[in-house]
Design a protein around this motif. Structure first.
Motif, PDB file in Angstrom:
ATOM      1  N   HIS A   1       0.390  -1.049  -0.164  1.00  0.00           N
ATOM      2  CA  HIS A   1      -0.077  -0.177  -0.352  1.00  0.00           C
ATOM      3  C   HIS A   1       0.674   1.247   0.220  1.00  0.00           C
ATOM      4  N   LYS A   2       1.859   1.086   0.556  1.00  0.00           N
ATOM      5  CA  LYS A   2       2.860   2.269   1.097  1.00  0.00           C
ATOM      6  C   LYS A   2       3.692   2.473  -0.639  1.00  0.00           C
ATOM      7  N   ILE A   3       3.598   1.860  -1.370  1.00  0.00           N
ATOM      8  CA  ILE A   3       4.235   2.009  -2.801  1.00  0.00           C
ATOM      9  C   ILE A   3       3.374   3.126  -3.338  1.00  0.00           C
ATOM     10  N   ALA A   4       1.714   2.028  -3.514  1.00  0.00           N
ATOM     11  CA  ALA A   4       0.638   2.656  -4.156  1.00  0.00           C
ATOM     12  C   ALA A   4       0.660   3.794  -3.672  1.00  0.00           C
ATOM     13  N   ASP A   5       0.637   4.417  -2.426  1.00  0.00           N
ATOM     14  CA  ASP A   5       0.522   5.528  -1.610  1.00  0.00           C
ATOM     15  C   ASP A   5       1.661   6.395  -2.583  1.00  0.00           C
ATOM     16  N   LEU A   6       3.124   6.062  -1.955  1.00  0.00           N
ATOM     17  CA  LEU A   6       3.974   6.839  -2.494  1.00  0.00           C
ATOM     18  C   LEU A   6       3.984   7.223  -4.341  1.00  0.00           C
ATOM     19  N   ILE A   7       3.274   6.167  -5.433  1.00  0.00           N
ATOM     20  CA  ILE A   7       3.299   6.235  -6.794  1.00  0.00           C
ATOM     21  C   ILE A   7       1.911   7.654  -7.188  1.00  0.00           C
ATOM     22  N   ASP A   8       0.685   7.944  -6.271  1.00  0.00           N
ATOM     23  CA  ASP A   8       0.278   8.595  -5.811  1.00  0.00           C
ATOM     24  C   ASP A   8       1.017  10.258  -6.187  1.00  0.00           C
ATOM     25  N   GLU A   9       1.686   9.784  -5.007  1.00  0.00           N
ATOM     26  CA  GLU A   9       2.211  11.645  -4.524  1.00  0.00           C
ATOM     27  C   GLU A   9       3.264  11.594  -6.345  1.00  0.00           C
ATOM     28  N   HIS A  10       3.707  11.179  -6.837  1.00  0.00           N
ATOM     29  CA  HIS A  10       4.638  10.982  -7.709  1.00  0.00           C
ATOM     30  C   HIS A  10       4.150  11.003  -8.876  1.00  0.00           C
ATOM     31  N   ILE A  11       2.488  10.983  -9.587  1.00  0.00           N
ATOM     32  CA  ILE A  11       2.423  10.871 -10.800  1.00  0.00           C
ATOM     33  C   ILE A  11       3.105  12.415 -11.746  1.00  0.00           C
ATOM     34  N   ASP A  12       3.359  12.855 -11.067  1.00  0.00           N
ATOM     35  CA  ASP A  12       3.547  14.279 -11.933  1.00  0.00           C
ATOM     36  C   ASP A  12       5.191  13.980 -12.101  1.00  0.00           C
ATOM     37  N   GLU A  13       5.310  13.913 -11.359  1.00  0.00           N
ATOM     38  CA  GLU A  13       6.582  13.580 -11.479  1.00  0.00           C
ATOM     39  C   GLU A  13       7.687  12.620 -12.107  1.00  0.00           C
ATOM     40  N   ILE A  14       7.066  11.345 -12.107  1.00  0.00           N
ATOM     41  CA  ILE A  14       7.061  10.458 -12.921  1.00  0.00           C
ATOM     42  C   ILE A  14       6.587  10.019 -14.483  1.00  0.00           C
ATOM     43  N   ALA A  15       5.764  10.709 -15.154  1.00  0.00           N
ATOM     44  CA  ALA A  15       4.759  10.796 -16.370  1.00  0.00           C
ATOM     45  C   ALA A  15       5.671  11.777 -16.996  1.00  0.00           C
ATOM     46  N   PRO A  16       6.427  12.728 -16.342  1.00  0.00           N
ATOM     47  CA  PRO A  16       6.933  13.321 -17.663  1.00  0.00           C
ATOM     48  C   PRO A  16       8.310  12.406 -18.145  1.00  0.00           C
ATOM     49  N   LEU A  17       9.154  12.067 -16.606  1.00  0.00           N
ATOM     50  CA  LEU A  17      10.291  11.309 -17.333  1.00  0.00           C
ATOM     51  C   LEU A  17      10.189   9.947 -18.228  1.00  0.00           C
ATOM     52  N   GLU A  18       8.378   9.588 -18.184  1.00  0.00           N
ATOM     53  CA  GLU A  18       8.283   8.557 -18.548  1.00  0.00           C
ATOM     54  C   GLU A  18       8.375   9.093 -20.412  1.00  0.00           C
ATOM     55  N   SER A  19       7.219   9.924 -20.427  1.00  0.00           N
ATOM     56  CA  SER A  19       7.128  11.049 -22.100  1.00  0.00           C
ATOM     57  C   SER A  19       8.630  11.342 -22.300  1.00  0.00           C
ATOM     58  N   LEU A  20       9.686  11.805 -21.628  1.00  0.00           N
ATOM     59  CA  LEU A  20      10.343  11.826 -21.950  1.00  0.00           C
ATOM     60  C   LEU A  20      11.418  10.800 -22.605  1.00  0.00           C
ATOM     61  N   ASP A  21      11.196   9.618 -21.414  1.00  0.00           N
ATOM     62  CA  ASP A  21      12.510   8.210 -22.482  1.00  0.00           C
ATOM     63  C   ASP A  21      11.407   7.637 -23.083  1.00  0.00           C
ATOM     64  N   THR A  22      10.057   8.034 -23.736  1.00  0.00           N
ATOM     65  CA  THR A  22       9.690   6.788 -24.198  1.00  0.00           C
ATOM     66  C   THR A  22       9.293   7.886 -25.764  1.00  0.00           C
ATOM     67  N   GLY A  23       8.974   9.172 -25.252  1.00  0.00           N
ATOM     68  CA  GLY A  23       8.298   9.381 -26.445  1.00  0.00           C
ATOM     69  C   GLY A  23       6.369   9.696 -26.342  1.00  0.00           C
ATOM     70  N   LEU A  24       6.083   8.831 -25.465  1.00  0.00           N
ATOM     71  CA  LEU A  24       4.376   8.382 -25.420  1.00  0.00           C
ATOM     72  C   LEU A  24       3.667  10.248 -24.615  1.00  0.00           C
ATOM     73  N   PRO A  25       3.035  10.463 -25.352  1.00  0.00           N
ATOM     74  CA  PRO A  25       2.099  11.644 -25.007  1.00  0.00           C
ATOM     75  C   PRO A  25       1.918  11.596 -23.722  1.00  0.00           C
ATOM     76  N   ILE A  26       1.997  13.023 -22.654  1.00  0.00           N
ATOM     77  CA  ILE A  26       2.584  12.752 -21.639  1.00  0.00           C
ATOM     78  C   ILE A  26       0.502  12.988 -21.267  1.00  0.00           C
TER      79      ILE A  26
END
Ligand code: NAD
Length: 490
Positions: free
Chosen positions: A73-98
């Motif tokens: 559950h803690k991992i899930a909460d931490l991912i939720d807290e950081h969505i706005d930071e993880i999503a741009p990293l994913e888009s930067l690395d893969t080219g997938l739209p934000i």
């Protein structure tokens, strides 16, 4: 966006590869280097497996389930807290739209929360009473060290999709992420580090398939391999895992049909078909890459598709209005382009959208329709894994079932008709692990996921993941003094 170099995560520490080697990681939008990545090989895999083995026999294996699930559950909460930071990293690395990576990251948090709940409510055994003489019951035990090998096309989502059930059921993990998309795998390691899981429970070894990946598959202390990637790689891994009797789950390629009848809701079918092939830049395993249109709607549907293709917003993956971004790597871009050239050689007509001039540095392939395609052309049979839709025509139900199934893959299928009997008939006749009726590709996490034929072996998702990530043990208990043969007694 500055992104630091990437290390391996072994036994709770971020470390360089034993060899000291690194490889470059490129931005699909500019083709400039983003950062450098530690290149793990067999020595690093060995260290990671040792750490995972010790954690399995130590704190993680001995931990109460309720405590283990608190970590999940803690991992899930931490991912939720950081969505706005993880999503741009994913888009930067893969080219997938934000706009798309944000949803994928949110889904990743749900994967952990879902499996924490599934394990507490559904990880159950069975009990059989045998004539009052015995009780036989089953329990589910974690398998041990799990090897997870993932692709680049939806990295964070697919990594968590495997990791959540693997950890929630009590295994420890060594993960080998796709080498073209390493960034968010390390963000996941940082989150797990922050969640303070015991050392060695989760390890990440970056590197190439033939070295790091192959060493993980061959390692005798790795009990199972969950793999998502190309079919040819899946075959290779299955062979290489045979010597150590690896349990394997294979989520492989696809070339999925979408069948649209003349009575379908035209606009909704158009929306779903367009989204299903051009979302995720067309780099989607369940993409509806083969369109079968009923002859009576063919012309209207194709002209509506042409209009969509011309209007799809191609652009910077970081721009929230972008619908299609650049493909993952220059080599993949060349492969997809070569299929469009092949389509012309095979006699198809090509209709593409336009890439804006200022985007010339990126790996952009415009959304493309291949018209006048015959089902036996290579472009109708092989997975292109880009924004390319092969369009075909049919007249009769039997004919379209035969065409739809005449392909080596069997991952997904889509049927559009308002005739309820025909909808079910066709859905059940399509040889695919998953079929959607009058629907785009939405799925509930409780449902099994996986393909038939060359698209895979086994099912993950829902409680089906328990069959893969746990060992079933039977305990036979005698309740009374049942007969026991007395060999050798005088
Ligand atoms: P890939 O097979 O090239 O690589 C996948 C992973 O396998 C990478 O981490 C790679 O390093 C590793 N690998 C390569 N050779 C290996 C070896 N010999 N031993 C061990 N590991 C090895 O796939 P890709 O190009 O990264 O991903 C795209 C493919 O994935 C497409 O075919 C797509 O359809 C498929 N896919 C399937 C699903 C599904 O659920 N069925 C989901 C997403 C993607």
């Amino acid at each position: 966006m500055e992104v630091k170099d990437i290390q391996l995560y072994i036994n709770g520490k971020f470390v360089d590869a034993v060899s000291g080697k690194k490889f470059d990681n490129f931005n699909p939008y500019t083709n400039e280097r983003i950062n450098r990545v530690a290149e793990g090989d067999s020595a690093d895999i060995d260290a990671a497996v040792k750490a995972a083995h010790a954690a399995f026999n130590g704190p993680w294996g001995k931990m109460k389930v309720s405590e283990r699930l608190r970590y999940i559950h803690k991992i899930a909460d931490l991912i939720d807290e950081h969505i706005d930071e993880i999503a741009p990293l994913e888009s930067l690395d893969t080219g997938l739209p934000i706009s798309q990576t944000k949803n994928m990251v949110a889904r990743s948090a749900q994967n952990f929360r879902f499996y924490a709940e599934m394990v507490s409510s559904r990880l159950a055994g069975e009990a059989y009473q045998v004539d009052g003489d015995f009780l036989n019951y089953t329990i589910r035990k974690p398998v041990g060290v799990a090897g997870l090998i993932t692709p680049w096309n939806a990295p964070f989502m697919l990594e968590t999709w495997k990791l959540a059930p693997a950890l929630a059921t009590g295994n420890t993990v060594v993960m080998k992420p796709g080498e073209l998309s390493p960034i968010t795998a390390n963000r996941l390691a940082e989150i797990i580090d922050q969640a303070e899981l015991p050392e060695g429970v989760f390890n990440v070894v970056h590197g190439f398939g033939e070295t790091a990946g192959a060493s993980l598959v061959a390692h005798p202390d790795v009990r199972l391999i969950s793999f998502t990637g190309e079919t040819v790689t899946g075959v290779e891994i299955t062979k290489n895992g045979a010597d150590t009797l690896k349990r394997v789950s294979m989520e492989l390629g696809g070339k999925s049909p979408i069948i649209i009848f003349d009575d379908a809701d035209f606009e909704r079918a158009l929306d779903a078909c367009t989204w299903g092939i051009f979302s995720f830049n067309g780099e989607r395993c369940t993409a509806n890459s083969r369109l079968f249109l009923h002859a009576s709607i063919y012309d209207d549907f194709v002209s509506a598709l042409k209009e969509r293709v011309q209007n799809i917003v191609i652009g910077d993956p970081m721009d929230p209005t972008t619908q299609v971004g650049p493909l993952i790597h220059r080599d993949h871009y060349k492969k997809v382009k070569s299929y469009i050239d092949l389509a012309i050689q095979e006699g198809a007509e090509v209709f593409s959208g336009k890439i804006p001039e200022h985007l010339h540095k990126g790996n952009f392939v415009a959304p493309t329709l291949l018209l006048n395609v015959k089902n036996d052309m290579r472009v109708a049979q092989e997975e292109i894994f880009g924004p390319v839709l092969a369009v075909m025509k049919f007249e009769k139900e039997d004919q379209v079932i035969e065409l739809a199934n005449d392909v080596k893959y069997g991952l997904a299928g889509y049927v559009w008709t308002k005739d309820i009997q025909r909808a079910h008939r066709i859905a059940q006749a399509v040889d695919a692990g998953m079929v959607w009726i009058n629907s785009q590709n939405v799925r509930d996490l409780r449902i099994p996921f996986g393909g038939s034929k060359a698209s895979g072996i086994g099912r993950e998702g829902g409680h089906y993941a328990f069959d893969f990530y746990t060992e079933t043990q039977v305990i036979h208990v005698a309740l009374g003094n049942h007969h026991i043969p007395q060999f050798g007694k005088k």
